[in-house]
Design a protein around this motif. Structure first.
Motif, PDB file in Angstrom:
ATOM      1  N   ASN A  13       0.576  -0.963  -0.196  1.00 41.88           N
ATOM      2  CA  ASN A  13      -0.115   0.374   0.046  1.00 41.88           C
ATOM      3  C   ASN A  13       0.691   0.972   0.014  1.00 41.88           C
ATOM      4  O   ASN A  13       0.581   2.340   0.484  1.00 41.88           O
ATOM      5  N   ASN A  15       1.776   4.787  -0.683  1.00 39.50           N
ATOM      6  CA  ASN A  15       1.770   6.222  -1.806  1.00 39.50           C
ATOM      7  C   ASN A  15       2.859   7.020  -1.280  1.00 39.50           C
ATOM      8  O   ASN A  15       3.893   7.173  -0.612  1.00 39.50           O
ATOM      9  N   VAL A  26       0.172  13.491  -3.674  1.00 37.49           N
ATOM     10  CA  VAL A  26       0.413  11.860  -4.367  1.00 37.49           C
ATOM     11  C   VAL A  26       0.645  11.769  -5.780  1.00 37.49           C
ATOM     12  O   VAL A  26      -0.230  12.506  -6.708  1.00 37.49           O
ATOM     13  N   SER A  29      -0.050   6.115  -5.605  1.00 38.79           N
ATOM     14  CA  SER A  29      -1.093   5.913  -5.143  1.00 38.79           C
ATOM     15  C   SER A  29      -1.501   3.988  -4.573  1.00 38.79           C
ATOM     16  O   SER A  29      -1.774   3.808  -5.829  1.00 38.79           O
ATOM     17  N   ASN A  30      -1.019   3.557  -3.484  1.00 34.62           N
ATOM     18  CA  ASN A  30      -1.225   1.664  -3.024  1.00 34.62           C
ATOM     19  C   ASN A  30      -0.668   1.072  -4.437  1.00 34.62           C
ATOM     20  O   ASN A  30      -1.502   0.344  -4.740  1.00 34.62           O
TER      21      ASN A  30
END
Lengths: 263, 336
Positions: A13, A15, A26, A29-30
């Motif tokens: 996960n 980011n 960001v 992400s993920n």
């Protein structure tokens, strides 16, 4: 399917992006991926998609926003500078500061994590340096200064330096930029040879998607919505490469495994 | 180490010894080599040699080698062939301290002034001045990650102190200005054995820090990101290198005044002759070159057999600048 011992680098996960006091930007992400030991891994994606940010985060040049990175099953944050230097070596896009170094001196600097306080080279160090020079075919360049080298020769010397660092993982940021078509293939082919000969894991980012498809064991494809990791042939059959770029100019040809300009 | 380096080091050491003896022998009164030898070996007593020439020659060795090495440190740290020991504001800080003592005395006046203007107060003011400016640079730089930014911050502090000095000059008498300008000429000959001892102690601390930074300096040749990937603690190494430079260049400026060009030129001479950037070779090479050039400059400044002495600062520039130009024209490249 893949047992933990076979994983060199894993993200959970993750980011990535840039944080300042006011706001977080960001970039991606993920991100969940697991990169297998002894593989040649190509990271591809459009300009500005976050390849460099991802590599900078994985090499702890820049800090992540959230999530975790595991290097050989150990959280990246728990590595000391010295431990990290013995596990992961880098070939960066930035120019080396001093071009007055000879190729041999450059490669020898790769031994720094192992040498004493003043940097004396042991017999073992000399052996590793010579092996790295042989493996990258730069014996004839040994005594040249870095400012005398062509881009392709310098790239080989930098790869030799990373090899001399004797790490299980080598990460290269766009090793094929500024090179002609022959040398692009040459460098990537060299990386493939090194993976086979030394069983190291090599991760590189590149815009040479067609070359990467032919040479890599695994590819990491970054698009706006996702980061997908798989073998190149699986990625082709899943149609992942079509999603890489806007569709108005180029299209991916599944048969040849390369992009074609639309007529 | 390869054999060419060995021969080069042996011949440089020979040249250094010769220059050292020649420097003692030459001056307003020429002393024959024989007397120099006898005096150095303690066979005869020679007042001039023991109290003037010998401390001056030692000062020249410390000043030349110290400035050369701090120049080398700054060039590697800032990845800039034009960096010298003074880019961090060391010289401007020292000038500010000295200006406050000499020029400020007129403004603050009275008993205060007569107390302050002695030799030691100038030395202390110069040390304090360079120390304060450097601390300011260090504090600001701990908040900045980029090494280039530190370079610029050092230059900015230099401009600020230069501005304060010119304001002070404006309000000063001609006599005080002359005294300040004389300090700015630089001088190697004013040190007693006691002062030389203190100078030497600080110099040694700076040198020890430098020797322990050899490995870090070599990693920094690749750039900071590569150096970090080789396991180097950048912040700590940077701090040690900056402290070493300020100890070396700061005390030299305090004891001998601001001496130009040696810090910039000597590392380039050493690199050109030894054709390497490896600090294990460069450090002793810069030491030898720095000491030799400083001894030669001092001998010239003494204008042998005449009663005049030229400002050492002018001589170092007159010799240093053409040497750098000649090296660049010959090699067509300025590398570090």
């Amino acid at each position: 399917m893949k047992s933990a011992q076979h994983i060199m680098l894993k993200t959970e996960n993750l980011n990535i992006g840039y944080a300042s006091k006011k706001a977080e930007t960001v970039v991606a992400s993920n991100i969940n991926m697991a990169l297998q030991k002894g593989h040649l891994i190509g990271l591809v994606g459009a300009n500005g998609i976050g390849k460099s940010t991802l590599l900078r985060t994985l090499t702890s040049v820049q800090s992540k926003l959230s999530g975790a990175v595991f290097l050989k099953d150990k959280n990246l944050e728990t590595y000391s500078n010295a431990d990290l230097a013995r596990t992961m070596s880098l070939v960066l896009t930035e120019k080396i500061a001093s071009k007055n170094l000879s190729v041999y001196e450059l490669v020898a600097l790769g031994r720094q994590p192992y040498t004493n306080w003043v940097g004396n080279l042991s017999d073992n160090d000399l052996e590793v340096i010579n092996r790295a020079i042989t493996q990258t075919n730069i014996e004839t360049l040994k005594d040249k200064k870095c400012f005398e080298l062509s881009d392709g020769q310098l790239q080989k010397a930098l790869i030799a330096r990373a090899l001399a660092q004797n790490t299980d993982l080598i990460i290269l940021d766009e090793p094929t930029t500024h090179l002609d078509m022959y040398h692009k293939a040459y460098i990537l082919k060299l990386l493939q040879k090194l993976v086979k000969e030394t069983n190291k894991t090599i991760l590189f980012s590149s815009h040479e998607i067609d070359l990467a498809i032919q040479l890599c064991d695994t590819m990491v494809v970054m698009t706006k919505d996702s980061v997908i990791t798989d073998a190149p042939c699986n990625l082709i059959s899943k149609g992942v490469f079509e999603t890489l770029f806007p569709k108005d100019l180029i299209a991916f040809d599944n048969l040849s495994g390369s992009f074609r300009v639309k007529k | 180490m390869n054999t060419n380096f060995k021969y080069a080091f042996i011949s440089l050491t020979g040249i250094l010894i010769f220059c050292f003896l020649a420097n003692i022998s030459l001056g307003s009164v020429s002393i024959p080599f024989k007397t120099v030898f006898e005096s150095l070996l303690g066979i005869t007593d020679n007042y001039i040699i023991q109290n003037y020439r010998l401390p001056k020659a030692f000062t020249a060795v410390l000043v030349g080698s110290g400035l050369g090495i701090s120049g080398l440190l700054m060039q590697t740290l800032f990845r800039n062939p034009l960096a010298g020991p003074y880019v961090l504001g060391i010289s401007s800080g020292a000038s500010l301290g000295v200006a406050l003592i000499i020029l400020g005395a007129g403004i603050f006046g009275g008993v205060f002034a007569t107390l302050l203007v002695s030799k030691w107060s100038v030395i202390i003011a110069a040390s304090l001045g360079s120390f304060l400016v450097l601390s300011a640079v260090l504090i600001v730089s701990s908040k900045v990650r980029d090494t280039m930014a530190i370079l610029i911050i050092g230059l900015m502090f230099g401009s600020i102190t230069a501005a304060v000095v010119s304001v002070l000059s404006y309000f000063s008498s001609a006599e005080q200005l002359q005294q300040y300008i004389f300090w700015g000429f630089g001088s190697l000959g004013n040190l007693s054995w006691y002062e030389l001892g203190i100078f030497f102690c600080v110099y040694c601390v700076g040198m020890i820090l430098t020797i322990f930074s050899i490995k870090a300096l070599n990693s920094l040749l690749l750039g900071e990101n590569y150096a970090k990937s080789l396991g180097l603690n950048i912040k700590q190494s940077r701090l040690i290198i900056i402290i070493a430079t300020s100890l070396l260049a700061g005390t030299i400026t305090a004891f001998a005044g601001p001496i130009a060009f040696i810090g910039l030129a000597i590392p380039h001479m050493a690199r050109q002759v030894f054709t390497t950037s490896n600090h294990k070779v460069l450090l002793p090479a810069v030491f030898l070159f720095g000491a030799i050039i400083m001894l030669i400059c001092d001998s010239i400044a003494q204008l042998p057999t005449s009663d005049y002495t030229l400002p050492i600062n002018a001589i170092t520039s007159l010799i240093g600048a053409p040497v750098v130009i000649w090296l660049l024209v010959r090699k067509r490249k300025m590398l570090f």
